[in-house]
Motif scaffolding. Sequence first.
Motif, PDB file in Angstrom:
ATOM      1  N   ARG A 167       0.844  -1.199   0.000  1.00  0.00           N
ATOM      2  CA  ARG A 167       0.000   0.000   0.000  1.00  0.00           C
ATOM      3  C   ARG A 167       0.881   1.252   0.000  1.00  0.00           C
ATOM      4  O   ARG A 167       2.003   1.241   0.511  1.00  0.00           O
ATOM      5  CB  ARG A 167      -0.927   0.013   1.207  1.00  0.00           C
ATOM      6  N   GLN A 170       0.821   6.987   3.634  1.00  0.00           N
ATOM      7  CA  GLN A 170      -0.069   8.116   3.894  1.00  0.00           C
ATOM      8  C   GLN A 170       0.790   9.228   4.504  1.00  0.00           C
ATOM      9  O   GLN A 170       1.338   9.074   5.596  1.00  0.00           O
ATOM     10  CB  GLN A 170      -1.168   7.712   4.874  1.00  0.00           C
ATOM     11  N   LEU A 172       1.236  13.292   5.642  1.00  0.00           N
ATOM     12  CA  LEU A 172       0.585  14.543   6.035  1.00  0.00           C
ATOM     13  C   LEU A 172       1.630  15.643   6.111  1.00  0.00           C
ATOM     14  O   LEU A 172       2.654  15.489   6.777  1.00  0.00           O
ATOM     15  CB  LEU A 172      -0.085  14.389   7.406  1.00  0.00           C
ATOM     16  N   ARG A 188       4.122  13.567  -3.577  1.00  0.00           N
ATOM     17  CA  ARG A 188       3.194  13.041  -4.575  1.00  0.00           C
ATOM     18  C   ARG A 188       3.945  12.439  -5.761  1.00  0.00           C
ATOM     19  O   ARG A 188       3.548  11.403  -6.293  1.00  0.00           O
ATOM     20  CB  ARG A 188       2.244  14.150  -5.053  1.00  0.00           C
ATOM     21  N   ALA A 192       3.284   8.778  -2.936  1.00  0.00           N
ATOM     22  CA  ALA A 192       2.537   8.700  -1.677  1.00  0.00           C
ATOM     23  C   ALA A 192       1.145   9.302  -1.827  1.00  0.00           C
ATOM     24  O   ALA A 192       0.895  10.114  -2.729  1.00  0.00           O
ATOM     25  CB  ALA A 192       3.305   9.425  -0.574  1.00  0.00           C
ATOM     26  N   LEU A 193       0.257   8.912  -0.927  1.00  0.00           N
ATOM     27  CA  LEU A 193      -1.042   9.559  -0.810  1.00  0.00           C
ATOM     28  C   LEU A 193      -0.872  10.712   0.172  1.00  0.00           C
ATOM     29  O   LEU A 193      -0.599  10.493   1.358  1.00  0.00           O
ATOM     30  CB  LEU A 193      -2.100   8.577  -0.294  1.00  0.00           C
ATOM     31  N   THR A 195      -1.798  14.366   2.112  1.00  0.00           N
ATOM     32  CA  THR A 195      -2.783  15.292   2.661  1.00  0.00           C
ATOM     33  C   THR A 195      -2.032  16.502   3.204  1.00  0.00           C
ATOM     34  O   THR A 195      -0.951  16.354   3.793  1.00  0.00           O
ATOM     35  CB  THR A 195      -3.585  14.636   3.794  1.00  0.00           C
ATOM     36  N   ARG A 249      -3.211   8.936  12.164  1.00  0.00           N
ATOM     37  CA  ARG A 249      -3.719   8.201  10.994  1.00  0.00           C
ATOM     38  C   ARG A 249      -2.666   8.091   9.897  1.00  0.00           C
ATOM     39  O   ARG A 249      -2.847   7.333   8.941  1.00  0.00           O
ATOM     40  CB  ARG A 249      -4.959   8.912  10.417  1.00  0.00           C
ATOM     41  N   PHE A 250      -1.567   8.815   9.998  1.00  0.00           N
ATOM     42  CA  PHE A 250      -0.603   8.915   8.896  1.00  0.00           C
ATOM     43  C   PHE A 250       0.689   8.174   9.217  1.00  0.00           C
ATOM     44  O   PHE A 250       1.072   8.005  10.374  1.00  0.00           O
ATOM     45  CB  PHE A 250      -0.318  10.382   8.598  1.00  0.00           C
ATOM     46  N   ASP A 251       1.352   7.746   8.140  1.00  0.00           N
ATOM     47  CA  ASP A 251       2.645   7.059   8.273  1.00  0.00           C
ATOM     48  C   ASP A 251       3.804   8.041   8.386  1.00  0.00           C
ATOM     49  O   ASP A 251       4.800   7.770   9.060  1.00  0.00           O
ATOM     50  CB  ASP A 251       2.887   6.159   7.045  1.00  0.00           C
ATOM     51  N   SER A 280       6.480   4.817  12.016  1.00  0.00           N
ATOM     52  CA  SER A 280       6.110   6.108  11.447  1.00  0.00           C
ATOM     53  C   SER A 280       7.279   7.089  11.546  1.00  0.00           C
ATOM     54  O   SER A 280       8.199   6.915  12.346  1.00  0.00           O
ATOM     55  CB  SER A 280       4.891   6.686  12.174  1.00  0.00           C
TER      56      SER A 280
END
Length: 375
Positions: A167, A170, A172, A188, A192-193, A195, A249-251, A280
């Motif tokens: 996966r 994530q 931030l 990006r 990565a995904l 936010t 919630r983020f890695d 993380s």
Amino acid sequence: MSTTTVGVLRETAGRERRVAMTPDGVTRLRRTGVRVLVETGAGRHAWFDDPDYAAAGAEIGARAQVYEESDVLLVVRPPDDVAALPAGRVLIGLLDPLGDPALTETLAAQGVTAISLDLLPRTLSRAQPMDALTSQANVAGYKAALLAAEAYGGFFPMLVTAAGTARPAQVLVLGAGVAGLQAIATARRLGALVTGYDVRVQAQADIASTGAAVLSLDASQNGDDGYAQAMDADEAAVQLRALTQAVPRFDVVITTAKVPGGRSPLLVSEDALRAMRAGSVVLDLGGGNVAGSAPDTRTVTEHGVTVIGAPNLAATVPVAASTSYARNIVALVSSLMPEGRLPSENDDEVLAAVLICRDGVVVHPRLRDHEKEIR
């Protein structure tokens, strides 16, 4: 009128690898008719050797000679031997006068004219080519994403292999100024995904324009000077509580929030660090954004979270950072000193914004206010 000599000093701050002027910048400066004198070894840590400067038209000399013969002295950060600066010289650099107002007072007492690019207003279109904070923040944001990817134990992109699918990370990014937006864009590109979050309404729109998701919290601000504004205590507490819920919630979390002349806001609390998954990574580019982070250190918490303090990342990419900074300096010198001398009056809007002391007097309004406060 005698020819103006522009001197380039070797940086003395620890871990600083940048140089204020590159050989390409020397060529550009020479076109304005000035003499350029470079301290021996000034560009060595940025991979610019003395013969490169000589080939561009500069002269090479010892530090004492540069001090003695130069009318204008160029630095990235304040030299540690400011007492050696002769009266009547012009010092140009990222001097951080709001963070270290005592330096301004010292320079004024020595009769040095000091110009700090930290204070350049981003809202002036004419000043954009001189905007060293922006050029260095771009470099730092890029390197922040790479450093975070290196420290993270997984992949940034989603990878489909014969052994299964990994996966994407994530990520931030907190703070969407120049550094934050560059970190978002680079993360990006790495797959990565991503936010982003910023308290400023316009910056939230900038995050969305990159294609990243926008983290929505019940806090917003508007600033009209291009820089972040300090929150009051209640606003900061509300933001920190909301971020403490969101961060785990983020890695990977990259923080980039700075307030000029003020303390960087705390964005990642001890509670948030404890709640994050083992493995993380949290990278503090803002300096003080993350509980327990320290400059130029990498630590692992007892819960397995890697915390990296990296407030001066631009210095770790010295070729790109020095090249951009030298162009900013050339633009400033060419604009403010077209004949090799500063104008006698301070009525130019750019000069008035960056001039911190002259003729033994602290002239910048924000620094004069500080002097009144401490007296």
